[in-house]
Design a protein around this motif. Structure first.
Motif, PDB file in Angstrom:
ATOM      1  N   GLU A 112       0.852  -1.190  -0.124  1.00  0.00           N
ATOM      2  CA  GLU A 112       0.106  -0.071  -0.213  1.00  0.00           C
ATOM      3  C   GLU A 112       0.869   1.331  -0.217  1.00  0.00           C
ATOM      4  OE1 GLU A 112      -2.385  -0.817   3.400  1.00  0.00           O
ATOM      5  OE2 GLU A 112      -3.598  -2.011   2.477  1.00  0.00           O
ATOM      6  N   ASP A 113       1.990   1.260   0.707  1.00  0.00           N
ATOM      7  CA  ASP A 113       2.697   2.423   0.769  1.00  0.00           C
ATOM      8  C   ASP A 113       3.519   2.645  -0.500  1.00  0.00           C
ATOM      9  OD1 ASP A 113       4.545   4.426   2.303  1.00  0.00           O
ATOM     10  OD2 ASP A 113       6.134   2.986   1.946  1.00  0.00           O
ATOM     11  N   ALA A 114       4.063   1.482  -1.224  1.00  0.00           N
ATOM     12  CA  ALA A 114       4.624   1.723  -2.554  1.00  0.00           C
ATOM     13  C   ALA A 114       3.522   2.308  -3.650  1.00  0.00           C
ATOM     14  CB  ALA A 114       4.997   0.378  -3.001  1.00  0.00           C
ATOM     15  N   PHE A 115       2.153   1.840  -3.637  1.00  0.00           N
ATOM     16  CA  PHE A 115       1.363   2.074  -4.687  1.00  0.00           C
ATOM     17  C   PHE A 115       0.903   3.397  -4.327  1.00  0.00           C
ATOM     18  CE2 PHE A 115       0.143  -2.702  -4.968  1.00  0.00           C
ATOM     19  CZ  PHE A 115       1.141  -2.960  -5.675  1.00  0.00           C
ATOM     20  N   ALA A 116       0.605   3.727  -3.235  1.00  0.00           N
ATOM     21  CA  ALA A 116       0.217   5.262  -2.834  1.00  0.00           C
ATOM     22  C   ALA A 116       1.181   6.345  -3.421  1.00  0.00           C
ATOM     23  CB  ALA A 116      -0.016   5.438  -1.150  1.00  0.00           C
ATOM     24  N   LYS A 117       2.515   5.963  -3.461  1.00  0.00           N
ATOM     25  CA  LYS A 117       3.250   6.796  -4.093  1.00  0.00           C
ATOM     26  C   LYS A 117       3.323   7.139  -5.429  1.00  0.00           C
ATOM     27  CE  LYS A 117       6.843   5.774  -0.307  1.00  0.00           C
ATOM     28  NZ  LYS A 117       8.163   5.257  -0.122  1.00  0.00           N
ATOM     29  N   GLN A 118       3.047   5.924  -6.114  1.00  0.00           N
ATOM     30  CA  GLN A 118       2.623   6.070  -7.625  1.00  0.00           C
ATOM     31  C   GLN A 118       1.220   6.331  -8.120  1.00  0.00           C
ATOM     32  OE1 GLN A 118       5.127   5.797 -10.018  1.00  0.00           O
ATOM     33  NE2 GLN A 118       6.919   5.037  -8.786  1.00  0.00           N
ATOM     34  N   ASN A 119       0.240   6.453  -7.153  1.00  0.00           N
ATOM     35  CA  ASN A 119      -1.004   6.563  -7.505  1.00  0.00           C
ATOM     36  C   ASN A 119      -1.711   5.085  -8.173  1.00  0.00           C
ATOM     37  OD1 ASN A 119      -1.672   8.998  -6.328  1.00  0.00           O
ATOM     38  ND2 ASN A 119      -0.736  10.178  -8.292  1.00  0.00           N
ATOM     39  N   ALA A 166       9.165  -2.006  -8.108  1.00  0.00           N
ATOM     40  CA  ALA A 166       9.397  -2.225  -9.481  1.00  0.00           C
ATOM     41  C   ALA A 166       7.967  -2.482 -10.099  1.00  0.00           C
ATOM     42  CB  ALA A 166      10.189  -3.396  -9.724  1.00  0.00           C
ATOM     43  N   ALA A 167       7.116  -3.332  -9.321  1.00  0.00           N
ATOM     44  CA  ALA A 167       5.861  -3.745  -9.919  1.00  0.00           C
ATOM     45  C   ALA A 167       5.006  -2.343 -10.000  1.00  0.00           C
ATOM     46  CB  ALA A 167       5.237  -4.752  -8.989  1.00  0.00           C
ATOM     47  N   SER A 168       4.948  -1.544  -9.012  1.00  0.00           N
ATOM     48  CA  SER A 168       4.291  -0.302  -9.048  1.00  0.00           C
ATOM     49  C   SER A 168       4.727   0.513 -10.429  1.00  0.00           C
ATOM     50  CB  SER A 168       4.541   0.396  -7.858  1.00  0.00           C
ATOM     51  OG  SER A 168       3.895   1.708  -7.766  1.00  0.00           O
ATOM     52  N   GLU A 169       6.031   0.366 -10.494  1.00  0.00           N
ATOM     53  CA  GLU A 169       6.436   1.349 -11.767  1.00  0.00           C
ATOM     54  C   GLU A 169       5.972   0.631 -13.112  1.00  0.00           C
ATOM     55  OE1 GLU A 169      10.813   2.620 -13.701  1.00  0.00           O
ATOM     56  OE2 GLU A 169      10.792   1.620 -11.857  1.00  0.00           O
ATOM     57  N   TYR A 170       5.895  -0.770 -13.323  1.00  0.00           N
ATOM     58  CA  TYR A 170       5.328  -1.349 -14.270  1.00  0.00           C
ATOM     59  C   TYR A 170       4.008  -1.111 -14.759  1.00  0.00           C
ATOM     60  CZ  TYR A 170       4.140  -5.088 -17.273  1.00  0.00           C
ATOM     61  OH  TYR A 170       3.539  -5.942 -18.544  1.00  0.00           O
ATOM     62  N   MET A 171       3.226  -1.153 -13.409  1.00  0.00           N
ATOM     63  CA  MET A 171       1.494  -1.059 -13.702  1.00  0.00           C
ATOM     64  C   MET A 171       1.490   0.630 -14.057  1.00  0.00           C
ATOM     65  SD  MET A 171       0.380  -3.616 -12.207  1.00  0.00           S
ATOM     66  CE  MET A 171       0.951  -5.223 -11.331  1.00  0.00           C
ATOM     67  N   THR A 172       2.341   1.286 -13.527  1.00  0.00           N
ATOM     68  CA  THR A 172       1.888   3.005 -13.965  1.00  0.00           C
ATOM     69  C   THR A 172       2.088   3.046 -15.513  1.00  0.00           C
ATOM     70  OG1 THR A 172       2.753   3.601 -11.671  1.00  0.00           O
ATOM     71  CG2 THR A 172       2.725   5.267 -13.564  1.00  0.00           C
TER      72      THR A 172
END
Length: 614
Positions: A146-153, A212-218
């Motif tokens: 949740e912390d990582a995803f919140a940073k990348q919206n 890394a997963a968060s960056e990919y999703m974005t």
């Protein structure tokens, strides 16, 4: 006068009786044996300890890190038929209402369809226990996600994707080699700057892999503009999603192009939505989450300044290795390495971090002590005499202790290597494995050829001092005196604990745990414990001298294996340290090299010539 004499006699009688009682009392006083402390116990005895104590059940921890849920869920997603109706009590109208409620507060397009209902009912019928265990793990991992995803919206609901991908197991490895919580392939991991080498695989690092997963999703959302299509591209790749859009005539909703996607991806998004539903409505279906022993906010990290093994950490901090493995899954060989110019962090419960930080110097002193004084393993005590022929491979094989292990459900190479105290790379070499994947039911060969003696024999083949008649020496040694081990055993009685048993036999708690492969201080009533091993070994001189002793003896009195190379020069290479050089010469210590070369500190430079003297 008679009275006076009588009183003297009576008083003498009482004095004698009192003296006799005193003697009798003194004779019944138990003379307690002097307790011998190991170096490990003596180091731990000086530790400053935090008042907070964390109790961890290692069996529970092992359950959480088991791979069986991953295997089951992966099989379900690949084989589940969304068209087959499942008989499970869940009214369709009630399910529609709940899905509509989820849809209102989510950026995902969550709508009822028969296929989704069938998957939800299948999970409820077959995987209730698995989801109970998964919810315990989620208490640790979801705050990280949740912390990582919140940073990348990125939508927080994508945290449920890790359940579908890896069953929240950072050590999960697919048949194709995808690794970690987010199942990155090697190339994709490198593309997103995840470090992968012999010691470290950051695809298994919860923080770095999630970033890394968060960056990919974005990036994928910027391409497709639809979160369901982002999930589909995560599973099958953006190319397959683009093809499905073309084949559907340009439609851009997942449910419109689903039939044009690969078969596995067709069940992938419904499995994700079914997982989200079960986490949201677990109470209504009687799924009671197991409680997480270690939560994310109860842990912290510390920078490691020297190479240290998980076993050394576990011994020093009195915690099971399984907990260290759970908190530090990116270290492949159960070792925190040290690379110059790079930082490596160890994650531990906060009370253990406090103990580590308060006693850092003593901990590193103990690690250095262990690396310099590697004692002879109890399974092997062999003396190599001078004037010996080169040892043939068959004779060397006899010096190895070979065991066989059959792969069970939930096993992986890391846990098997930890169990037998060997390296994963060795396991792969002994069994001709090209990847970390192991088949259920396969039998693995495990050798103890990492023992210093066996290594010395291999290295001794090329040394002029031992190019003669090793085979003859071993044969003659066997005639004179064979290695013999005698175990002294004790059956645990009521009221016993490891401390009282150690005191009774003049040994230490650490040695008792080591002799009996115990991971905690708990011992069951009636259990048979080995309290000491007395080993007689072959005697001699020159290359190696091995004297096996009672395991309770102080390590300072144990004689390590020594294998000295006479009059050799070593030229320092880039990246060398005194520690790495000493490891090249079994039996030679850092202090030896310093002494022979008049080195006051540990500074050495490339090109410098060092004397290696025996």
């Amino acid at each position: 006068m008679i009275v006076k004499k009588l009183s003297i006699v009576v008083s003498a009688f009482f004095s004698m009786s009192m003296f006799a009682q005193e003697v009798a009392t003194t004779s019944t006083i138990e003379i307690k044996p002097e307790v011998k402390l190991s170096y490990l116990d003596s180091v731990k005895g000086t530790f400053k300890k935090d008042d907070v104590a964390t109790r961890v059940d290692s069996l529970w921890m092992k359950e959480l890190t088991s791979l069986d849920i991953y295997d089951d869920l992966t099989k379900d997603i690949q084989t589940i038929n969304t068209d087959v109706t499942v008989d499970e009590e869940l009214p369709t109208e009630l399910l529609k209402q709940r899905l509509a409620a989820m849809n209102e507060k989510s950026p995902f397009d969550i709508e009822y369809n028969q296929g989704l209902e069938n998957i939800i009912k299948s999970f409820l019928k077959n995987r209730k226990k698995s989801f109970s265990r998964l919810m315990a793990l989620s208490e640790y991992y979801f705050p990280i996600f949740e912390d990582a995803f919140a940073k990348q919206n990125v939508p927080l609901e994508i945290k449920y994707l890790a359940v579908v991908e890896s069953a929240l197991n950072p050590k999960a490895v697919s048949k194709m080699g995808a690794t970690g919580l987010w199942q990155f392939m090697y190339g994709t991991g490198k593309q997103y700057a995840l470090k992968i080498d012999s010691y470290i695989d950051e695809r298994s690092d919860p923080l770095k892999a999630t970033a890394a997963a968060s960056e990919y999703m974005t990036k994928m959302y910027n391409i497709f503009g639809d979160w369901e299509l982002v999930l589909a591209s995560y599973n099958s790749g953006p190319g397959n999603v683009t093809k499905a859009i073309r084949r559907s005539g340009g439609k851009t909703k997942y449910w419109d192009i689903r039939s044009y996607l690969p078969k596995e991806t067709q069940g992938y998004v419904p499995a994700f939505l079914a997982t989200m539903y079960l986490f949201e409505y677990h109470k209504e279906h009687g799924i009671n989450p197991e409680r997480a022993v270690v939560k994310n906010f109860e842990t912290d990290t510390i920078n490691i300044k020297k190479e240290i093994t998980f076993k050394q950490i576990a011994d020093l901090l009195d915690m099971p290795q399984s907990q260290i493995q759970l908190l530090n899954p990116s270290y492949k060989l159960n070792v925190v390495p040290y690379y110059q110019g790079e930082q490596h962090f160890l994650r531990l419960p906060k009370d253990k971090i406090a103990t580590f930080a308060s006693n850092e110097n003593k901990i590193y002193d103990y690690v250095a002590y262990q690396s310099e004084r590697r004692t002879l393993p109890a399974k092997l005590a062999l003396k190599v005499a001078p004037k010996a022929k080169p040892m043939v491979k068959e004779k060397l094989e006899l010096a190895k202790d070979i065991q066989f292990y059959k792969i069970r459900k939930g096993d992986n190479l890391g846990t098997i290597a930890a169990k037998y105290d060997v390296n994963v790379s060795d396991l792969k070499k002994w069994n001709n494995l090209k990847s970390n994947a192991v088949a259920l039911g396969r039998t693995l060969k495990i050798k103890s050829d990492t023992d210093p003696i066996a290594k010395n024999i291999e290295e001794a083949k090329s040394s002029p001092a031992v190019e003669k008649n090793t085979e003859t020496a071993i044969a003659s040694s066997d005639e004179n005196e064979k290695s013999n081990t005698v175990n002294q055993e004790y059956i645990v009685a009521a009221g016993d604990n490891l401390g009282s048993i150690a005191k009774k036999f003049g040994t230490t708690v650490a040695d008792l745990k080591d002799l009996n492969n115990l991971t905690s201080n708990n011992v069951g009533l009636g259990k048979t414990l080995i309290v000491s091993k007395i080993i007689t070994t072959v005697e001699g001189n020159n290359i190696t001298t091995a004297i096996a002793v009672n395991n309770s003896m102080d390590p300072f009195k144990k004689k390590a294996v020594s294998a000295r190379t006479l009059g050799e020069d070593y030229y320092v290479k880039k990246g060398d340290s005194l520690y790495s050089i000493s490891k090249k010469y079994p039996g030679i210590t850092i202090s030896d090299i310093k002494k022979w070369n008049n080195i006051k500190d540990g500074d050495i430079k490339p090109g410098m010539k060092l004397k290696i003297n025996g």
